[in-house]
Design an enzyme around this catalytic site. Structure first.
Site, mmCIF file in Angstrom:
data_model
loop_
_atom_site.group_PDB
_atom_site.id
_atom_site.type_symbol
_atom_site.label_atom_id
_atom_site.label_comp_id
_atom_site.label_asym_id
_atom_site.label_seq_id
_atom_site.Cartn_x
_atom_site.Cartn_y
_atom_site.Cartn_z
ATOM 1 N N CYS A 2 -10.059 -2.703 8.262
ATOM 2 C CA CYS A 2 -11.237 -3.566 8.193
ATOM 3 C C CYS A 2 -12.130 -3.079 7.059
ATOM 4 O O CYS A 2 -11.995 -1.959 6.586
ATOM 5 C CB CYS A 2 -12.012 -3.494 9.492
ATOM 6 S SG CYS A 2 -11.002 -3.882 10.913
ATOM 7 N N ARG A 27 -9.015 -5.673 2.659
ATOM 8 C CA ARG A 27 -8.797 -4.747 3.776
ATOM 9 C C ARG A 27 -8.492 -5.470 5.080
ATOM 10 O O ARG A 27 -8.106 -4.849 6.065
ATOM 11 C CB ARG A 27 -10.035 -3.876 3.986
ATOM 12 C CG ARG A 27 -10.422 -3.071 2.770
ATOM 13 C CD ARG A 27 -11.671 -2.274 3.045
ATOM 14 N NE ARG A 27 -11.411 -1.191 3.972
ATOM 15 C CZ ARG A 27 -10.983 0.001 3.624
ATOM 16 N NH1 ARG A 27 -10.760 0.275 2.369
ATOM 17 N NH2 ARG A 27 -10.792 0.933 4.525
ATOM 18 N N TRP A 76 -9.317 -6.859 10.302
ATOM 19 C CA TRP A 76 -7.858 -6.942 10.420
ATOM 20 C C TRP A 76 -7.571 -6.487 11.842
ATOM 21 O O TRP A 76 -7.731 -5.314 12.179
ATOM 22 C CB TRP A 76 -7.206 -6.010 9.410
ATOM 23 C CG TRP A 76 -5.718 -6.142 9.268
ATOM 24 C CD1 TRP A 76 -5.051 -7.012 8.450
ATOM 25 C CD2 TRP A 76 -4.715 -5.347 9.919
ATOM 26 N NE1 TRP A 76 -3.695 -6.809 8.567
ATOM 27 C CE2 TRP A 76 -3.456 -5.797 9.461
ATOM 28 C CE3 TRP A 76 -4.748 -4.314 10.851
ATOM 29 C CZ2 TRP A 76 -2.259 -5.254 9.884
ATOM 30 C CZ3 TRP A 76 -3.547 -3.760 11.283
ATOM 31 C CH2 TRP A 76 -2.316 -4.234 10.796
ATOM 32 N N ASN A 100 -14.636 0.265 11.410
ATOM 33 C CA ASN A 100 -13.305 0.272 10.809
ATOM 34 C C ASN A 100 -12.579 1.480 11.372
ATOM 35 O O ASN A 100 -13.093 2.594 11.312
ATOM 36 C CB ASN A 100 -13.420 0.389 9.284
ATOM 37 C CG ASN A 100 -12.083 0.671 8.631
ATOM 38 O OD1 ASN A 100 -11.056 0.198 9.095
ATOM 39 N ND2 ASN A 100 -12.092 1.453 7.564
ATOM 40 N N GLY A 101 -11.387 1.262 11.947
ATOM 41 C CA GLY A 101 -10.621 2.367 12.511
ATOM 42 C C GLY A 101 -10.142 2.008 13.900
ATOM 43 O O GLY A 101 -10.146 0.833 14.281
ATOM 44 N N GLU A 480 11.734 -2.976 -4.235
ATOM 45 C CA GLU A 480 10.368 -3.400 -4.522
ATOM 46 C C GLU A 480 10.316 -4.912 -4.792
ATOM 47 O O GLU A 480 9.417 -5.608 -4.320
ATOM 48 C CB GLU A 480 9.800 -2.590 -5.699
ATOM 49 C CG GLU A 480 8.420 -2.993 -6.173
ATOM 50 C CD GLU A 480 7.338 -2.953 -5.091
ATOM 51 O OE1 GLU A 480 7.590 -2.455 -3.979
ATOM 52 O OE2 GLU A 480 6.245 -3.463 -5.357
ATOM 53 N N LYS A 484 8.120 -7.509 -2.579
ATOM 54 C CA LYS A 484 7.089 -8.340 -3.228
ATOM 55 C C LYS A 484 7.269 -9.791 -2.831
ATOM 56 O O LYS A 484 6.333 -10.488 -2.467
ATOM 57 C CB LYS A 484 7.247 -8.183 -4.735
ATOM 58 C CG LYS A 484 6.100 -8.057 -5.632
ATOM 59 C CD LYS A 484 5.148 -6.930 -5.511
ATOM 60 C CE LYS A 484 4.859 -6.334 -4.200
ATOM 61 N NZ LYS A 484 4.227 -5.110 -4.103
ATOM 62 N N GLU A 487 6.507 -10.430 1.019
ATOM 63 C CA GLU A 487 5.132 -10.297 1.496
ATOM 64 C C GLU A 487 4.237 -11.452 1.065
ATOM 65 O O GLU A 487 3.312 -11.805 1.777
ATOM 66 C CB GLU A 487 4.521 -8.927 1.174
ATOM 67 C CG GLU A 487 4.301 -8.586 -0.265
ATOM 68 C CD GLU A 487 3.816 -7.139 -0.472
ATOM 69 O OE1 GLU A 487 3.204 -6.547 0.424
ATOM 70 O OE2 GLU A 487 4.065 -6.605 -1.568
ATOM 71 N N HIS A 503 30.159 -4.275 2.999
ATOM 72 C CA HIS A 503 30.369 -3.624 4.300
ATOM 73 C C HIS A 503 29.582 -4.332 5.398
ATOM 74 O O HIS A 503 29.056 -3.689 6.297
ATOM 75 C CB HIS A 503 29.992 -2.139 4.200
ATOM 76 C CG HIS A 503 30.819 -1.415 3.187
ATOM 77 N ND1 HIS A 503 32.167 -1.180 3.364
ATOM 78 C CD2 HIS A 503 30.518 -0.932 1.955
ATOM 79 C CE1 HIS A 503 32.641 -0.547 2.299
ATOM 80 N NE2 HIS A 503 31.660 -0.392 1.425
ATOM 81 N N LYS A 602 -4.463 -4.408 2.770
ATOM 82 C CA LYS A 602 -4.107 -3.544 1.648
ATOM 83 C C LYS A 602 -4.159 -2.073 2.026
ATOM 84 O O LYS A 602 -3.353 -1.276 1.586
ATOM 85 C CB LYS A 602 -5.053 -3.807 0.477
ATOM 86 C CG LYS A 602 -4.600 -3.073 -0.755
ATOM 87 C CD LYS A 602 -5.060 -3.725 -2.000
ATOM 88 C CE LYS A 602 -4.424 -3.075 -3.201
ATOM 89 N NZ LYS A 602 -2.995 -3.403 -3.338
HETATM 90 C C1 G6P Z 1 -0.001 -1.564 2.799
HETATM 91 C C2 G6P Z 1 -0.087 -2.440 1.572
HETATM 92 C C3 G6P Z 1 1.043 -2.110 0.609
HETATM 93 C C4 G6P Z 1 1.029 -0.634 0.269
HETATM 94 C C5 G6P Z 1 1.081 0.227 1.527
HETATM 95 C C6 G6P Z 1 0.816 1.684 1.214
HETATM 96 O O1 G6P Z 1 1.089 -1.921 3.561
HETATM 97 O O2 G6P Z 1 -0.038 -3.801 1.933
HETATM 98 O O3 G6P Z 1 0.889 -2.858 -0.588
HETATM 99 O O4 G6P Z 1 2.108 -0.334 -0.553
HETATM 100 O O5 G6P Z 1 0.074 -0.191 2.449
HETATM 101 O O6 G6P Z 1 -0.507 1.808 0.761
HETATM 102 P P1 G6P Z 1 -1.057 2.984 -0.112
HETATM 103 O O7 G6P Z 1 -2.512 2.693 -0.282
HETATM 104 O O8 G6P Z 1 -0.802 4.248 0.679
HETATM 105 O O9 G6P Z 1 -0.315 2.972 -1.400
#
Ligand code: G6P
Length: 607
Positions: A2, A27, A76, A100-101, A480, A484, A487, A503, A602
């Site tokens: 959050c 967030r 969130w 937040n937490g 990756e 991408k 998500e 396999h 994020k």
């Molecule tokens: C979340 C974000 C990702 C990110 C991951 C790790 O899941 O949506 O984009 O890669 O956290 O975050 P960090 O801040 O530790 O890189």
């Protein structure tokens, strides 16, 4: 998770809170709310399920709280579904808070308070904290906060207002981040610096259990025993422009375009006389020679940067590297200890699992190195060694430029380690460094030719599922690319080591299923082409990302994204760009909210 903000000053508080929250929506964004002391010194609350814009629309229709001090929140959901009633702020009677937490012992406290006759309106852990504060309230806010946090387990950053202390905002934190912004005759609290950057660049980093008091006389900070303390005022080096979209339709597209600058800013200060130099980060050749093995621990995209790091460090320096997902590492009793290096990669520097993994590594006697983007974040502060990536603020939830600089740092690290352990000589090291220095210009060129990725994306929009395949570094990159895409486009996709497909997973291939094949590694090229033919002959529609100089025979690929000729080792830094753009345009074509994909946040500061 959050985002929280708070304000005390002369401006229209609601405007400041909404503006600050708009910078923190990355967030979390399933509901938002504010609480403001109005002109009659009474607390007025406005909150709404959904995006921040819903709250703004609601206030436009019903009238907005008018005043000069208050707190705000963008959520969130963790405890309780996204709804109006579960939105923050939560009130405990005389006390109103944003949080937040996660309060881990909230059930215990809730039962205790229920026995005492306290009732609850929401399902949240936050309301429990608000009610406990109110229950403990004895007329002295600081004393009440001190007493209450002793009973709270878990993580919290709290913005608190007391009905009988108008125009004063209190804040306290444990684990979850919180900064206190200091302006001319005004002050702020926020989960992250971008929320206040428009008003001030000066801020304090609140430490565990410190209590901040913001009123019209400025900011006072107290330790957990209620003693006033002096703290170092920090100055953010980010510009206000860095947190705007700068004419791009989405932050993600802007951030993809910022990658060349981000790489330059990150590598330049770490190159001296053509060789890597990480001394200012605490990393010297002597230090590097001490490690018998390396762990790289991270989450999500940062973990994928670690995968890339593994291939490069093992290949160049010959030191074994184990890559671990932080949430697995922390609970699997890893065989790690003295003589090991544990690298934690994190954009935010606040990811709960990565942080816990770092603590575990330290406890077991390993040395820790953090590769972090957010200045002053917990991981950055607590690691033994630290390399900041200089990507600037990354706002889009899907990480692009932060990933790019994480891999750039992994390259520099691998070059330096290979030199330190004598696996390469100075000439070879200089050659590799000069190649790395060329990547920003090459990426700039690639970004001038986005049409092919737009076209490829247009062919993907109705796909139900697709695969990414590659070998070696291309496999790390495929992971990756696949993340991408899923998500932000919400299309199911998986990344597979190209040789592993047969396999089992190859049974998924049916007529027209898209397969994105990444084939930049010359030594593995023919092998990957064979794997491509395996899927092609079963009906897959193959999109090949490879050197432009390669002309696929009929029956190899349906579409190709061509990359310039470059050293195999550095190729992933180029190849990731079309993968990012394909994901971006697929999301745009499908009409999704690119920067704020559903269910994601994020910064994940809970387990
Ligand atoms: C979340 C974000 C990702 C990110 C991951 C790790 O899941 O949506 O984009 O890669 O956290 O975050 P960090 O801040 O530790 O890189």
């Amino acid at each position: 998770m959050c985002g929280i903000v708070g304000y005390v000053g002369k401006r229209d508080c609601t405007d400041v809170l909404i503006n600050g929250l708009s910078k923190l929506e990355y967030r979390g964004y399933d509901s938002a709310g504010i609480a403001v002391f109005n002109k009659n010194q009474k607390i007025e609350v406005a909150k709404s399920k959904g995006r921040l814009q819903n709250l703004v629309d609601k206030m436009n229709a019903d009238g907005k709280p008018m005043g000069n001090a208050g707190i705000g929140h963008t959520r969130w959901a963790t405890h309780g579904e996204p709804s109006d009633v579960n939105s923050h702020p939560h009130s405990g009677g005389r006390v109103t808070i944003v949080h937040n937490g996660i309060i881990e012992n909230y059930k215990e406290i809730k039962d205790y308070l229920t026995d005492k006759g306290v009732s609850f309106a929401s399902d949240t852990d936050t309301e429990v904290a608000a009610k406990l504060l109110d229950y403990n309230y004895n007329g002295s806010p600081i004393k009440t906060i001190m007493d209450t946090i002793r009973s709270l387990e878990g993580s919290y950053a709290l913005g608190i207002i007391f009905a009988d202390h108008p125009n004063v905002v209190y804040a306290v934190r444990k684990e979850s981040p919180l900064i206190v912004g200091v302006g001319e005759g005004e002050s702020f609290i926020a989960s992250d610096v971008p929320a206040v950057l428009e008003y001030t660049k000066d801020y304090y980093l609140l430490e565990h259990e410190e209590i901040a008091v913001l009123d019209n006389n400025g900011v006072k900070i107290f330790d957990s025993f209620g003693r006033p303390i002096q703290k170092e005022l920090k100055t953010a080096d980010w510009d206000v422009e860095a947190i705007g979209k700068g004419g791009y339709e989405h932050f993600m597209l802007k951030e993809i375009h910022e990658q060349p600058t981000a790489i330059r800013n990150t590598i330049k200060p770490r190159i001296k006389d053509g060789l890597p130099n990480l001394e200012e980060c605490g990393i010297t050749p002597q230090v590097l020679r001490e490690f018998r093995q390396i762990f790289i621990v991270a989450c999500g995209t940062a973990m994928h940067a670690g995968m890339m790091g593994k291939y490069v460090v093992e290949k160049l320096a010959g030191v074994p590297v184990i890559v671990d997902i932080a949430s697995e590492f922390r609970y699997r009793d890893p065989i790690v200890g003295e003589g090991d290096l544990v690298i934690i990669i994190s954009q935010s520097g606040e990811t709960a699992d990565s942080k816990a993994a770092m603590h575990l590594a330290k406890e077991k006697g390993a040395k820790t190195l953090a590769i972090v983007n957010a200045m002053g974040s917990s991981i950055a502060r607590e690691a033994d060694m630290l390399i900041y990536t200089h990507a600037g603020p990354e706002i889009a939830v899907a990480s692009t430029k932060a990933y790019m600089v994480q891999i750039a740092v992994m390259y520099l690290f691998a070059f330096e380690m290979a030199l330190a352990v004598g696996k390469i000589d100075e000439n070879e090291c200089r050659r590799l460094v000069s190649l790395l220095e060329k990547t920003p210009d090459m990426i700039e060129n690639l970004l001038e030719h986005k049409e092919t990725t737009q076209y490829i994306a247009a062919t993907l929009i109705n796909a139900d599922s697709l695969l990414y395949i590659g070998r070696g570094l291309d496999y790390a990159l495929s992971m990756e690319g696949s993340l991408k895409l899923k998500e932000i486009s919400y299309i199911h996709s998986e990344a597979y080591a190209a040789g592993e497909l047969k396999h089992g997973t190859i049974s998924l291939i049916n007529e027209g299923m898209p397969v994105i094949a990444v084939a930049t590694q010359q030594a593995l090229f023919d092998k990957t082409i064979s794997n491509i033919q395996e899927v092609k002959s079963r009906g897959a529609k193959v999109i090949l990302v490879c050197r432009d100089s390669y002309q696929p025979e009929q029956n190899t690929a349906d579409m190709k994204f061509g990359l310039p000729d470059f050293d195999d080792m550095l190729m992933p830094m180029l190849a990731v760009v079309p993968l990012q753009l394909i994901a971006y345009y697929t999301s745009v074509h499908r009409g999704n909210d690119v920067d704020k994909p559903r269910n994601l946040a994020k910064s994940v500061t809970v387990e």
